[in-house]
Motif scaffolding. Structure first.
Motif: not given
Lengths: 445, 477
Positions: B215-226
């Motif tokens: 879950a952590r890396i999935a959320d970080e990948a999303h956060a990196l987009l913005t």
């Protein structure tokens, strides 16, 4: 000793007897590879291997397993079948199984040159010696390779194909006080590799490189020689026209759009006469002559059976053998134009002539932006002449944008086949005159 | 007929055919790998490979021939063919090539392994990957997972009397999450892009606890987009442990390969900026920099008992207090260079010629922690987990990209940064290292390419976070 076709038939028969309800596919590849390697102007590593690999895929009760072996005797094949079936029973479910390839004839069984298949270490050493001698005392390094591939594929859906092909490739550098120039090419015939001519050509090219000057980084008009162009083709194949990555929206490709200059036509072709390549993919699908870009318009993607299902398409015969990575072209050909390299250089007022790229890596998959370095010779072009050797640059460049409409100012008339690293693939392209290339760093940092 | 007998027959045949030295490796390897994507298995492969590779020295050149046939008849033919190939090399001869003197060794060695990775049920391994990748997919990303296992047995015989058998088990796993945005993709991985690997049993994978990080890396990948892009300019750079692994591998490990230094790899892999005349005196980095070549580290991916020339694993220094003092060498290259040690020659299988390869090339621990390094930094950027790597053919000029970055302001981590990259020149960069953590991880790299025909090496890299001054970051197209 069984032939590769017999081995495929026997393995398929064993698997079908053991599990009549299973979908089964067998691929057999027999490769004899001989490579004569030289450095500091002598042959230092001279190697060969003669290997047969049997790959078995089984889909049983909604589960899939794949296994391979180099043990091709009866015991080895029986063990391969037993453990693959055992794995298929234990493997997690595979709801995306695309089924086996249907019976379909090959467009070619491969380009075979008997003399290359039978080439000896002494013959490869002769090519190397001619190259070394032509360098006239300058340090040389490189390799001369011959390879002979025999393959067979059979599956329980009735597809059964086989082929043979040869390849002969040469990669050589001539060094002068720490500066290198290079040549690289691949053919289906060893007789096409003229060590003396190649050595003379590279020896001429290296002259003056050791006195290279450093120029500032920035955007330059460029003429890329075929070795450098091959890097564009490799990255288009792996990270652009991959149907799986496109389906996952990880590719720059937009079908039907004029993404490239009208001078660009890009075809994947392993089957025309004289092409180095394997005539079918690891799923047994015949390879075809597939036009990916026509006069600048993107027209097609490469698919294996799984990516085809994802996209509602059909396989184009581009299974890479790695479902996780997806399909890949291995024989891209960028169509030649009508200009000699001298004419391309002659049309540049101020720019750079780039021989080769090195260690390129993707920074931005969607724009296909890469960083990398120049290698084996860069020259400043002034008023239509290559005047001064230049030290290497680092670049950061979106490859499709470099070939975008209006950015291709000239296309060379000689498309040169460059060897893929190992295997039977080739990247074939001419020199290109491009409006701009983004150099972001110099040799000194 | 034992595997030693087969290897002995091959060596004797090579000697009978004119070789002045010969060795042979019989190898049997089983591999298994699985890839999963968004909760489904994409690939399950189980491969078996066995054969004998024979190396023969005639004059100044090696001949090598390999066949997947373990009969003595095939082994003898392979030995004869290796000698015939070596003899052809004399058409383009070089200076006399001798091997560093070595004592014949009779030995047996196995890597440590608590849980046989091939013995773990496929369903259990598959469940781990499908469950973890499905969880990531549930967070709106492309979730991918992989594990790989290698189980290798080899029997080595030389014309000098070596008889060594080894059993090396390696495995590892990793997961990654890719978020797709408008005109951009961002990836986060755990623990690194291809995962973490070692000469270890399945306990290594269990200890990674992949599920706890999905879950952590999935959320970080999303956060990196913005996230804001990494700013361009010169700044203080803190590298996390995983990126330090890559930095060591590319700008130290390859540079100290003696075959590159001697020009034997000039046409393909390249040479090295290092000059043997400066061995023992050249300043490679700051005094914090201590790099070891150590194939004896239990569980690290580059560990073994004996290399593929029969030389026993020994720890030695490559860089000591910033000064270049050692190389990765083999018995032939060491002899040419006038050095008294080899020990770093390996092949990726029975069908390939052994060559100089990294073992475990790593940084010895420093005096700090990552938290202390961040706290001591007024203005800089922290980057970690490699995303792209490019370095010139002399291993000098590099540009590396990481998956994630953070601003560092007044001793604290600030905003997340996307697309962080940095570039530099090897010795200048290493000399700017002024803080180094002692929180070391022995990272495993299972994809090191070298040689023609190509070989894939398994290397280990003990590494910890470190700080570098005045580094150019944020290079873009």
């Amino acid at each position: 000793m069984m032939s590769h076709v017999d081995i495929a038939g026997q393995a398929l028969d064993l698997a079908q007897r053991a599990a009549p309800e299973a979908e089964v596919a067998v691929g057999v590849a027999h490769t004899e590879q001989w490579l004569t390697r030289f450095a500091t102007s002598f042959i230092h590593q001279n190697v060969a291997d003669d290997t047969t690999t049997v790959a078995l895929t089984v889909h049983l009760d909604g589960r899939t397993a794949a296994a391979s072996t180099t043990l091709t005797g009866a015991d080895g094949l029986r063990d391969l079948v037993d453990r693959t079936l055992a794995s298929a029973k234990l493997a997690p479910a595979d709801p995306s199984w695309p089924g086996l390839s249907s019976p379909a004839p090959l467009l070619s069984t491969g380009t075979l040159d008997e003399a290359t298949a039978a080439a000896t270490p002494a013959q490869r050493a002769e090519v190397v010696k001619a190259f070394v001698d032509a360098a006239q005392g300058r340090e040389t390094a490189g390799y001369c390779r011959t390879a002979h591939w025999l393959g067979a594929y059979a599956n329980s859906a009735g597809q059964a194909v086989s082929g043979q092909a040869t390849a002969a490739d040469f990669d050589g550098i001539v060094r002068d006080r720490g500066a290198d120039s290079s040549t690289r090419l691949i053919s289906t015939r060893l007789s096409d590799l003229d060590g003396a001519a190649l050595g003379s050509q590279v020896a001429r090219q290296v002259s003056g490189l050791a006195d290279a000057v450093e120029l500032p980084a920035g955007e330059y008009e460029v003429v890329l020689l075929p070795a450098a162009v091959s890097d564009l083709l490799i990255n288009f194949a792996l990270a652009g026209f991959n149907g799986k990555q496109h389906a996952e929206k990880r590719s720059f490709v937009r079908l039907g759009e004029p993404q490239f200059d009208p001078a660009i036509t890009l075809i994947d072709d392993a089957v025309s006469a004289g092409r180095v390549g394997v005539p079918y993919d690891s799923e047994g699908t015949p390879r075809m002559r597939l036009t990916l870009v026509e006069n600048g318009v993107t027209t097609a993607l490469c698919h294996d059976r799984r990516s085809a299902v994802l996209s509602g398409a059909v396989s184009t015969g581009h299974s890479s053998g790695n479902a996780g990575f997806g399909p890949a072209a291995q024989n891209l050909v960028l169509s030649a134009g009508d200009r000699t390299v001298e004419e391309l250089i002659g049309s540049v007022r101020r720019g750079l002539l780039v021989t080769d790229f090195w260690y390129t890596r993707v920074l931005d998959p969607l724009r296909l932006t890469l960083t990398g370095l120049t290698r084996n010779g860069v020259w400043l072009i002034e008023d239509g002449h290559a005047t001064t050797a230049v030290k290497n640059f680092r670049f950061t460049q979106a490859y499709p944008e470099a070939l975008a409409p209006g950015r291709v100012l000239g296309v060379g008339s000689a498309a040169v086949a460059q060897p893929a690293r190992g295997g039977l693939g080739a990247w074939t392209g001419p020199a290109l005159h491009l409006a701009a290339w983004n150099f972001t760093g110099t040799a000194s940092g | 007929m034992s595997h030693f007998d087969v290897a002995t027959a091959a060596v004797q045949a090579a000697l009978d055919a004119g070789a002045r030295y010969a060795d042979a490796r019989v190898m049997h390897r089983r591999t298994e790998s699985m890839n999963a994507r968004n909760g489904e298995i994409e690939d399950l492969n189980q491969d078996e490979s066995a054969g004998v590779g024979v190396r023969a020295l005639v004059g100044s050149g090696w001949g090598f021939y390999a066949v997947p046939d373990l009969s003595t008849t095939a082994a003898r033919l392979a030995g004869q063919t290796a000698a015939r190939i070596a003899a052809a090399s004399t058409q383009v001869p070089g200076p006399a090539l001798n091997l560093l003197a070595g004592q014949p060794v009779t030995a047996s060695w196995s890597s440590p392994c608590r849980v046989d990775p091939l013995g773990v049920p496929l369903a259990e391994k598959g469940d781990l990957l499908t469950r973890t990748t499905a969880e990531m997919a549930g967070h709106g990303v492309i979730g991918e997972g992989v594990y790989q296992i290698w189980d290798t047995r080899k029997w080595f015989v030389s014309s000098e009397g070596h008889r060594i058998d080894q059993h090396i088990r390696e495995c590892g796993a990793g997961i990654s999450a890719t978020a797709v945005g408008e005109g951009e993709t961002q990836r986060r991985s755990y623990p690194s892009y291809r995962g973490q690997y070692g000469t270890s049993g399945w306990e290594l994978v269990t200890d990674l606890d992949l599920g706890a990080h999905a879950a952590r890396i999935a959320d970080e990948a999303h956060a990196l987009l913005t996230a804001p892009a990494c700013p361009a300019g010169e700044t203080t750079l803190i590298l996390g442990s995983e990126q330090m692994c890559l930095q060591i591998h590319e700008s130290v490990g390859h540079a100290i390969e003696l075959d590159r230094i001697l020009g034997w790899e000039a046409a393909f892999a390249g040479t090295s900026w290092l000059d043997l005349s400066q061995l023992g005196s050249l300043r490679y980095g700051s005094e914090l920099m201590n790099i070891t070549i150590d194939p004896t580290i239990p569980g690290a991916l580059g560990s073994f008992g004996y290399d593929d020339e029969g030389t026993a694993a020994v720890k030695r220094y490559a860089v000591r207090e910033g000064v270049w003092v050692g190389v990765l060498a083999g018995r032939d290259s060491a002899s040419v260079a006038g050095l008294d040690y080899g020990g770093s020659v390996r092949a990726d299988g029975w069908s390939r010629l052994p060559m100089v390869r990294m073992t475990n090339v790593g940084m010895e621990p420093g005096p700090h922690t990552l938290d202390e390094i961040i706290a001591a930094t007024g203005d800089g950027v922290l980057m970690d987990v490699n995303r792209s790597w490019s370095i010139d053919d002399k291993r000098l000029n590099f540009q590396f990209g990481c998956e994630i970055g953070y601003e560092v302001k007044n001793g604290k981590l600030g905003r997340m940064l996307r697309n962080p990259t940095y570039t530099g020149i090897g010795p200048r960069f290493w000399q700017s290292m002024d803080m180094l953590s002692h929180e070391t991880t022995a990272w495993g790299t299972p994809n090191c390419g070298k040689g023609q025909p190509g070989q894939t090496g398994h290397t280990g890299h003990p590494a910890a976070a470190a700080r570098f001054r005045n580094v150019r970051v944020g290079v873009t197209a």
